[in-house]
Design an enzyme around this catalytic site. Structure first.
Site, mmCIF file in Angstrom:
data_model
loop_
_atom_site.group_PDB
_atom_site.id
_atom_site.type_symbol
_atom_site.label_atom_id
_atom_site.label_comp_id
_atom_site.label_asym_id
_atom_site.label_seq_id
_atom_site.Cartn_x
_atom_site.Cartn_y
_atom_site.Cartn_z
ATOM 1 N N SER A 48 0.816 -1.217 0.000
ATOM 2 C CA SER A 48 0.000 0.000 0.000
ATOM 3 C C SER A 48 0.848 1.264 0.000
ATOM 4 O O SER A 48 2.006 1.262 0.419
ATOM 5 C CB SER A 48 -0.912 0.015 1.229
ATOM 6 O OG SER A 48 -1.838 -1.033 1.189
ATOM 7 N N GLN A 49 0.256 2.340 -0.473
ATOM 8 C CA GLN A 49 0.886 3.658 -0.488
ATOM 9 C C GLN A 49 1.303 4.035 0.936
ATOM 10 O O GLN A 49 0.499 3.959 1.864
ATOM 11 C CB GLN A 49 -0.129 4.664 -1.027
ATOM 12 C CG GLN A 49 0.370 6.078 -1.120
ATOM 13 C CD GLN A 49 -0.690 6.998 -1.709
ATOM 14 O OE1 GLN A 49 -1.761 6.539 -2.093
ATOM 15 N NE2 GLN A 49 -0.394 8.276 -1.771
#
Length: 199
Positions: A48-49
């Site tokens: 994930s970011q």
């Protein structure tokens, strides 16, 4: 409304420095580790970011000594971040549906030396990992179409769960009287949560 203490944010930043994302990426993606965007880790999943992970961890507010469940542990990065925040007095379990990702994530996690954290393949037919008295904190890094009752039931008294429902990030809190409270914390995109792992 009072703002969160600065120390909460410092803890998250310190965790992200101590547990670099690069070490939890496939070699082909490591040159991009500094970029604030999701990166593929194989098997149709992503890392994930970082800004999203930080936002989720700030909502979760992991205290030292917490018992924490990481649902959809993937590469093991979020499990390791949770372990850093919970400290050696805590215990962290990551569960991952995909057996190859679970094995790779467990190896990545083992290299950190944080022996109070582990990753295992999710039990077929079971969402999360039920335990007596529930978990203090639950992090879910995949989007469910509706709030899964099976996970809500695993939140201990005074516990918190952060979970994306469709494109909305929710914080679920278990109140002292046993009721739950849900609050909305903005829009994000995640890979879908698979609720019934295959054998």
């Amino acid at each position: 409304m009072a703002s969160e203490p600065v120390a909460v944010h410092d803890d998250i930043e310190r965790a992200m420095r101590a547990v670099p994302r690069r070490e939890f990426l496939p070699r082909s993606q490591r040159p991009l580790a500094h970029e604030d965007r999701p990166l593929p880790i194989g098997r149709g999943q992503t890392s994930s970011q970082p800004a999203t992970v930080a936002a989720m961890l700030r909502l979760l507010r992991v205290p030292l000594g917490a018992r924490v469940l990481d649902v959809g542990s993937g590469s093991g990065w979020t499990t390791a971040l949770l372990a850093y925040l919970a400290g050696p007095q805590g215990s962290v379990l990551g569960v991952e549906r995909d057996s190859r990702l679970a094995e790779w994530g467990a190896a990545n996690l083992a290299r950190t030396g944080m022996s109070w954290a582990s990753i295992e393949q999710a039990t077929p037919g079971t969402l999360g990992h039920p335990r007596p008295n529930g978990w203090d904190r639950i992090l879910v890094s995949a989007s469910a179409p509706a709030l899964p009752r099976a996970l809500v039931d695993q939140i201990g008294y005074g516990g918190r769960m952060v979970i994306p429902i469709r494109t909305t990030l929710l914080l679920i809190e278990r109140l002292p009287d046993g009721r739950t409270r849900a609050t909305d914390h903005g829009g994000y995109r995640f890979v879908p949560l698979v609720e019934d792992p295959e054998p």
